[in-house]
Design a protein around this motif. Structure first.
Motif, mmCIF file in Angstrom:
data_model
loop_
_atom_site.group_PDB
_atom_site.id
_atom_site.type_symbol
_atom_site.label_atom_id
_atom_site.label_comp_id
_atom_site.label_asym_id
_atom_site.label_seq_id
_atom_site.Cartn_x
_atom_site.Cartn_y
_atom_site.Cartn_z
ATOM 1 N N PRO A 52 57.357 91.505 58.127
ATOM 2 C CA PRO A 52 57.772 92.139 59.384
ATOM 3 C C PRO A 52 59.078 92.918 59.164
ATOM 4 O O PRO A 52 59.866 92.579 58.278
ATOM 5 C CB PRO A 52 57.985 90.961 60.335
ATOM 6 N N SER A 53 59.304 93.941 59.956
ATOM 7 C CA SER A 53 60.380 94.897 59.689
ATOM 8 C C SER A 53 61.749 94.274 59.476
ATOM 9 O O SER A 53 62.401 94.557 58.473
ATOM 10 C CB SER A 53 60.443 95.946 60.789
ATOM 11 N N GLN A 54 62.205 93.424 60.378
ATOM 12 C CA GLN A 54 63.557 92.884 60.240
ATOM 13 C C GLN A 54 63.675 91.979 59.010
ATOM 14 O O GLN A 54 64.646 92.071 58.269
ATOM 15 C CB GLN A 54 63.987 92.127 61.492
ATOM 16 N N GLU A 55 62.674 91.143 58.783
ATOM 17 C CA GLU A 55 62.714 90.261 57.628
ATOM 18 C C GLU A 55 62.670 91.072 56.331
ATOM 19 O O GLU A 55 63.387 90.777 55.376
ATOM 20 C CB GLU A 55 61.558 89.253 57.667
ATOM 21 N N MET B 95 66.009 92.503 55.657
ATOM 22 C CA MET B 95 66.937 91.499 55.145
ATOM 23 C C MET B 95 66.729 91.286 53.646
ATOM 24 O O MET B 95 67.695 91.169 52.884
ATOM 25 C CB MET B 95 66.764 90.177 55.890
ATOM 26 N N VAL B 96 65.472 91.230 53.228
ATOM 27 C CA VAL B 96 65.171 91.049 51.804
ATOM 28 C C VAL B 96 65.672 92.253 51.011
ATOM 29 O O VAL B 96 66.309 92.102 49.968
ATOM 30 C CB VAL B 96 63.659 90.816 51.588
ATOM 31 N N ARG B 97 65.426 93.466 51.513
ATOM 32 C CA ARG B 97 65.909 94.670 50.821
ATOM 33 C C ARG B 97 67.436 94.679 50.754
ATOM 34 O O ARG B 97 68.018 95.062 49.736
ATOM 35 C CB ARG B 97 65.382 95.929 51.512
ATOM 36 N N ASP B 98 68.095 94.238 51.825
ATOM 37 C CA ASP B 98 69.562 94.179 51.833
ATOM 38 C C ASP B 98 70.068 93.192 50.782
ATOM 39 O O ASP B 98 71.046 93.463 50.081
ATOM 40 C CB ASP B 98 70.085 93.764 53.214
ATOM 41 N N ALA B 99 69.404 92.046 50.667
ATOM 42 C CA ALA B 99 69.804 91.055 49.666
ATOM 43 C C ALA B 99 69.614 91.613 48.259
ATOM 44 O O ALA B 99 70.477 91.444 47.387
ATOM 45 C CB ALA B 99 68.998 89.767 49.838
ATOM 46 N N VAL C 84 69.257 84.128 58.254
ATOM 47 C CA VAL C 84 69.158 84.936 57.036
ATOM 48 C C VAL C 84 68.785 84.046 55.848
ATOM 49 O O VAL C 84 67.892 84.383 55.069
ATOM 50 C CB VAL C 84 70.481 85.690 56.753
ATOM 51 N N TRP C 85 69.466 82.881 55.718
ATOM 52 C CA TRP C 85 69.131 81.958 54.626
ATOM 53 C C TRP C 85 67.656 81.569 54.699
ATOM 54 O O TRP C 85 66.967 81.528 53.672
ATOM 55 C CB TRP C 85 69.994 80.699 54.675
ATOM 56 N N ASP C 86 67.162 81.275 55.898
ATOM 57 C CA ASP C 86 65.757 80.867 56.051
ATOM 58 C C ASP C 86 64.800 81.978 55.648
ATOM 59 O O ASP C 86 63.817 81.742 54.937
ATOM 60 C CB ASP C 86 65.471 80.422 57.490
ATOM 61 N N VAL C 87 65.071 83.202 56.090
ATOM 62 C CA VAL C 87 64.203 84.335 55.749
ATOM 63 C C VAL C 87 64.200 84.543 54.234
ATOM 64 O O VAL C 87 63.140 84.706 53.615
ATOM 65 C CB VAL C 87 64.654 85.621 56.483
ATOM 66 N N LEU C 88 65.385 84.545 53.630
ATOM 67 C CA LEU C 88 65.466 84.778 52.190
ATOM 68 C C LEU C 88 64.822 83.653 51.393
ATOM 69 O O LEU C 88 64.146 83.908 50.385
ATOM 70 C CB LEU C 88 66.928 84.978 51.766
ATOM 71 N N ALA C 89 65.005 82.407 51.830
ATOM 72 C CA ALA C 89 64.399 81.273 51.121
ATOM 73 C C ALA C 89 62.881 81.332 51.205
ATOM 74 O O ALA C 89 62.180 81.101 50.206
ATOM 75 C CB ALA C 89 64.921 79.957 51.689
#
Length: 119
Positions: free
Chosen positions: A27-30, A33-37, A57-62
């Motif tokens: 999904p767009s926001q998630e 976030m991954v691209r930003d990381a 953010v930690w949850d999405v990235l994990a």
């Protein structure tokens, strides 16, 4: 001993780099976030930019890192929570609470003429 934020972020980014195209299917926001990381932003910066908590953010990235590394499917994140209006209908899922009426019940229909007495 607890892992430092920098070490944890480095581990997650390394896992995300195993499948760099993963963000495109999210999904767009998630995905952002991954691209930003992957671009080197910190969790704090990502949280500020997307107006979410650092925990989110930690949850999405994990979850994304787990998917990228093939360890397991991403975990579903509850977005509604207690008190959210998730039920359809006139009252939106809110009924009697035990503390009295919420005042969202439809009005009782009042006929124009009183009913005639039984004959």
């Amino acid at each position: 001993m607890a892992q430092s934020s920098d070490a944890r972020m480095a581990r997650l980014v390394a896992e995300l780099q195993q499948d760099p195209g993963l963000a495109e299917g999210m999904p767009s926001q998630e995905g952002e976030m991954v691209r930003d990381a992957l671009a080197g932003q910190t969790v704090f910066e990502i949280a500020q930019q997307h107006r979410v908590s650092e925990r989110a953010v930690w949850d999405v990235l994990a979850n994304a890192a787990r998917a990228a590394s093939g360890r397991s499917a991403p975990h579903q994140v509850e977005t509604g929570g207690f008190g959210s209006d998730t039920d359809p209908g006139v009252t939106g899922g809110y009924g009697e609470t035990g503390f009295g009426s919420l005042g969202n019940e439809p009005p009782i229909a009042t006929p124009e003429e009183p009913p005639s007495p039984a004959s």
